[in-house]
Write a protein that holds these residues in place. Sequence first.
Motif, PDB file in Angstrom:
ATOM      1  N   GLU A  57      41.315  75.726 124.785  1.00  0.00           N
ATOM      2  CA  GLU A  57      40.027  75.941 124.125  1.00  0.00           C
ATOM      3  C   GLU A  57      39.618  74.739 123.306  1.00  0.00           C
ATOM      4  O   GLU A  57      40.446  73.945 122.883  1.00  0.00           O
ATOM      5  CB  GLU A  57      40.132  77.160 123.218  1.00  0.00           C
ATOM      6  N   LYS A  58      38.324  74.667 123.049  1.00  0.00           N
ATOM      7  CA  LYS A  58      37.847  73.602 122.180  1.00  0.00           C
ATOM      8  C   LYS A  58      38.251  73.920 120.752  1.00  0.00           C
ATOM      9  O   LYS A  58      38.296  75.088 120.360  1.00  0.00           O
ATOM     10  CB  LYS A  58      36.332  73.484 122.291  1.00  0.00           C
ATOM     11  N   ILE A  59      38.533  72.900 119.995  1.00  0.00           N
ATOM     12  CA  ILE A  59      39.079  73.151 118.662  1.00  0.00           C
ATOM     13  C   ILE A  59      38.102  73.961 117.813  1.00  0.00           C
ATOM     14  O   ILE A  59      38.509  74.858 117.061  1.00  0.00           O
ATOM     15  CB  ILE A  59      39.517  71.838 117.958  1.00  0.00           C
ATOM     16  N   LEU A  60      36.817  73.715 117.971  1.00  0.00           N
ATOM     17  CA  LEU A  60      35.842  74.497 117.197  1.00  0.00           C
ATOM     18  C   LEU A  60      35.895  75.975 117.576  1.00  0.00           C
ATOM     19  O   LEU A  60      35.674  76.844 116.741  1.00  0.00           O
ATOM     20  CB  LEU A  60      34.424  73.959 117.423  1.00  0.00           C
ATOM     21  N   THR A  84      31.269  75.071 112.229  1.00  0.00           N
ATOM     22  CA  THR A  84      30.699  73.804 112.723  1.00  0.00           C
ATOM     23  C   THR A  84      31.377  72.635 112.003  1.00  0.00           C
ATOM     24  O   THR A  84      32.077  72.836 111.013  1.00  0.00           O
ATOM     25  CB  THR A  84      29.186  73.719 112.440  1.00  0.00           C
ATOM     26  N   LEU A  85      31.130  71.453 112.524  1.00  0.00           N
ATOM     27  CA  LEU A  85      31.630  70.256 111.830  1.00  0.00           C
ATOM     28  C   LEU A  85      30.955  70.178 110.470  1.00  0.00           C
ATOM     29  O   LEU A  85      29.813  70.592 110.315  1.00  0.00           O
ATOM     30  CB  LEU A  85      31.258  69.009 112.620  1.00  0.00           C
ATOM     31  N   GLU A 145      49.736  70.673 110.454  1.00  0.00           N
ATOM     32  CA  GLU A 145      50.614  71.167 111.510  1.00  0.00           C
ATOM     33  C   GLU A 145      49.785  71.723 112.684  1.00  0.00           C
ATOM     34  O   GLU A 145      50.095  71.486 113.853  1.00  0.00           O
ATOM     35  CB  GLU A 145      51.522  72.254 110.913  1.00  0.00           C
ATOM     36  N   PHE A 146      48.749  72.450 112.332  1.00  0.00           N
ATOM     37  CA  PHE A 146      47.885  73.037 113.364  1.00  0.00           C
ATOM     38  C   PHE A 146      47.212  71.939 114.199  1.00  0.00           C
ATOM     39  O   PHE A 146      47.172  72.002 115.428  1.00  0.00           O
ATOM     40  CB  PHE A 146      46.826  73.939 112.703  1.00  0.00           C
ATOM     41  N   VAL A 147      46.712  70.916 113.525  1.00  0.00           N
ATOM     42  CA  VAL A 147      46.030  69.822 114.234  1.00  0.00           C
ATOM     43  C   VAL A 147      47.018  69.117 115.159  1.00  0.00           C
ATOM     44  O   VAL A 147      46.729  68.812 116.314  1.00  0.00           O
ATOM     45  CB  VAL A 147      45.412  68.814 113.241  1.00  0.00           C
ATOM     46  N   LYS A 148      48.199  68.904 114.633  1.00  0.00           N
ATOM     47  CA  LYS A 148      49.232  68.239 115.440  1.00  0.00           C
ATOM     48  C   LYS A 148      49.528  69.051 116.698  1.00  0.00           C
ATOM     49  O   LYS A 148      49.595  68.500 117.801  1.00  0.00           O
ATOM     50  CB  LYS A 148      50.513  68.088 114.606  1.00  0.00           C
ATOM     51  N   ALA A 569      40.732  65.357 118.586  1.00  0.00           N
ATOM     52  CA  ALA A 569      40.660  66.777 118.961  1.00  0.00           C
ATOM     53  C   ALA A 569      39.281  67.166 119.490  1.00  0.00           C
ATOM     54  O   ALA A 569      39.141  68.178 120.169  1.00  0.00           O
ATOM     55  CB  ALA A 569      41.031  67.648 117.760  1.00  0.00           C
ATOM     56  N   GLY A 570      38.278  66.344 119.222  1.00  0.00           N
ATOM     57  CA  GLY A 570      36.925  66.685 119.673  1.00  0.00           C
ATOM     58  C   GLY A 570      36.625  66.256 121.100  1.00  0.00           C
ATOM     59  O   GLY A 570      35.517  66.454 121.593  1.00  0.00           O
ATOM     60  N   PHE A 571      37.625  65.688 121.774  1.00  0.00           N
ATOM     61  CA  PHE A 571      37.369  65.096 123.090  1.00  0.00           C
ATOM     62  C   PHE A 571      36.769  66.071 124.110  1.00  0.00           C
ATOM     63  O   PHE A 571      35.730  65.795 124.714  1.00  0.00           O
ATOM     64  CB  PHE A 571      38.650  64.485 123.660  1.00  0.00           C
ATOM     65  N   ASN A 572      37.422  67.211 124.313  1.00  0.00           N
ATOM     66  CA  ASN A 572      36.956  68.082 125.410  1.00  0.00           C
ATOM     67  C   ASN A 572      35.539  68.606 125.185  1.00  0.00           C
ATOM     68  O   ASN A 572      34.732  68.657 126.106  1.00  0.00           O
ATOM     69  CB  ASN A 572      37.947  69.209 125.717  1.00  0.00           C
ATOM     70  N   ALA A 573      35.237  68.948 123.935  1.00  0.00           N
ATOM     71  CA  ALA A 573      33.889  69.454 123.647  1.00  0.00           C
ATOM     72  C   ALA A 573      32.853  68.356 123.899  1.00  0.00           C
ATOM     73  O   ALA A 573      31.798  68.601 124.482  1.00  0.00           O
ATOM     74  CB  ALA A 573      33.808  69.930 122.201  1.00  0.00           C
ATOM     75  N   MET A 574      33.199  67.145 123.483  1.00  0.00           N
ATOM     76  CA  MET A 574      32.281  66.026 123.674  1.00  0.00           C
ATOM     77  C   MET A 574      32.015  65.806 125.167  1.00  0.00           C
ATOM     78  O   MET A 574      30.878  65.684 125.606  1.00  0.00           O
ATOM     79  CB  MET A 574      32.890  64.770 123.043  1.00  0.00           C
TER      80      MET A 574
END
Length: 645
Positions: A57-60, A84-85, A145-148, A569-574
């Motif tokens: 899934e997208k991080i957002l 949102t960002l 930790e979550f971001v990692k 982390a924003g790669f896939n959404a972008m």
Amino acid sequence: MDVCILRRQKNNLFLHNDGGNGKIRGIDRERSRKKWERECRPIGEEKKKRKRKRKMEKILDVISKEMKKAFTVAGYDGELGKVTLSNRPDLCEYQCNGAMAGAKRYKKAPIKIAQDVVEALGESTVFSEVNAVNPGFLNLRLKEEFVKEYLEGMRQEEKFGLEKPTHPKKIMIDYGGPNVAKPLHVGHLRSAIIGESVKRIARYAGHEVIGDIHLGDWGLQMGLIITELQERHPDLVYFDENYEGEYPLEAPFTISQLEEIYPTASGKSKEDAAYKEKAMDATFKLQSGVRGYRAIWKHIMEVSVADLKKNYHNLKVEFDLWKGESDVHDLIPAMVEGLKQGGHAYISEGALVVDVKEETDTKEIPPCMILKSDGASLYNTTDLATLCDRMSQVNPDKIIYVVDKRQELYFEQVFRCARKTGLVRPETELQFLGFGTMNGKDGKPFKTREGGVMRLESLIQEINEEMYRKIMGQEGRSMPEEEAKETAKAVALSALKYGDLSNQASKDYIFDIDRFTSSEGDTGPYILYTIARIKSIFAKYKEMGGQSSAAALQPASGAAEKGLMLELAGFNAMMEGAYEESAPHKVCAYIYGLANAFNRFYHETKILTEEDKRKQEGWIALLALTRDVLETCIDVLGFSAPERM
Ligand code: ARG
């Protein structure tokens, strides 16, 4: 693959030494290979498939889910929990404005709702900070930790977690559109650059994409060249009507001669009506199949296309199809017949037209002209016939036309005509992707210093030279000449393409060679410098005995590092957005942000002298991911990075 290896080991068939005779316990290699294919490979592939299916899934979306849960638990509509960002990066990383949105509905102060949500959230594995702030915003920060963990997922997934389309589309892109025998000029540059990138983005997104150059190879320019050639060399065998033999294999002109013949002829035809008449007649004869004229046409095509191929190759622009207007010539009569029989086409002032206006139009949309009163076909006619050809040969779900936006009305007519008359199936989407003009610093369409049309080759050469000067002018530069030239070319291409693609396609932009070739700011060279910097860290790390970039990532230990991780982390959404909106500028904006985030991190961190090995290896892994994402992005933009700069 692991399963497979296990199975392979259990099955000693594969482990036995065959003694060099090609047989293993009486079973030959071929059979055993087949057995392996049958029994093991499918399992390996199955596993791969399963892995691919797992949705990243997208991080957002992941964090929105967490927020939505909290809204629900607190007794509010979960849909309010959309995250949102942050638009105040100084205060938080993400934000949720759901409490504000819900205030009216729940007749409550938004801050009260926000506080309820914070309470309902409790201890979260996702958020490190959730603040309800007046008048009712939720300011959020993520746990390191979550971001990692999210990035670890990205590293393992194919395409960094970009989801595959459930129904891949077959997409055709009509771009380039050069006119044979006319030199490529900057007007064709934008179509090539944007089209190539849109094609690569769609392909990366998992669709089947076919790029077609759609050569302008059938119009008046051909008649003009033939006419001029006849003026100069009336004795050429092509003009002998009684000639029945084979025509020469070699063209009676070179590309540079051709490039002089065309403008001369074009100039003459503007002054001299009789000359123009002749050229139109020659065009007509060519199109009606006069042998000698067709033979000259073939020469023009060969000479011209070879030159075009070279030019596009230098731009890293590759077409799957080299079709042109001439390819659909033979389809025109049947198409016209169909249009007439379907009751769509009718004669108006001698010409054959199809009405395409609609009730809801706010501006006048003139009819689409199919044939001129003398029966000659037009630009429209070939575009409609090309649609017929594409439908019967490729049957695409979508066709994207990357053309100068001044042709928008024209394409509106063509699309409407094709729909109305059923030349395309209703499900096939036709998209006009119009681009703006490339202007000079004076804000007017880009010209040479002398005020003429700038040839693409000259423009590219100018940028190459400028880049070479810049590279060689760097302090302490000791790059061998050859390498410097190659590097300059690669960087120049990034300057040219990024300078174009970083603008929304539909907008005009100013071509500014100084700005585009600068290694600082929102430019291609800046991105390439960033990649080269990462590569140079790797080289030094290796020299110091460091080995792998496959170590585990570590949770961020500082703000800059976390900033970099969040960008990644924003790669896939972008990428999904860039595909859906056919918008390469989104990829540019993303890598500019990513490169900035990396450089901030780099300036703050002593990577190579770090003593804590785990930390250092984590950084190296983070750098490798950054490099891979950057390189993937510049690849879809249509340029690549040199090893060093
Ligand atoms: N050859 C045309 C030009 O130079 C562009 C072609 C665009 N594509 C198309 N299908 N009409 O203006």
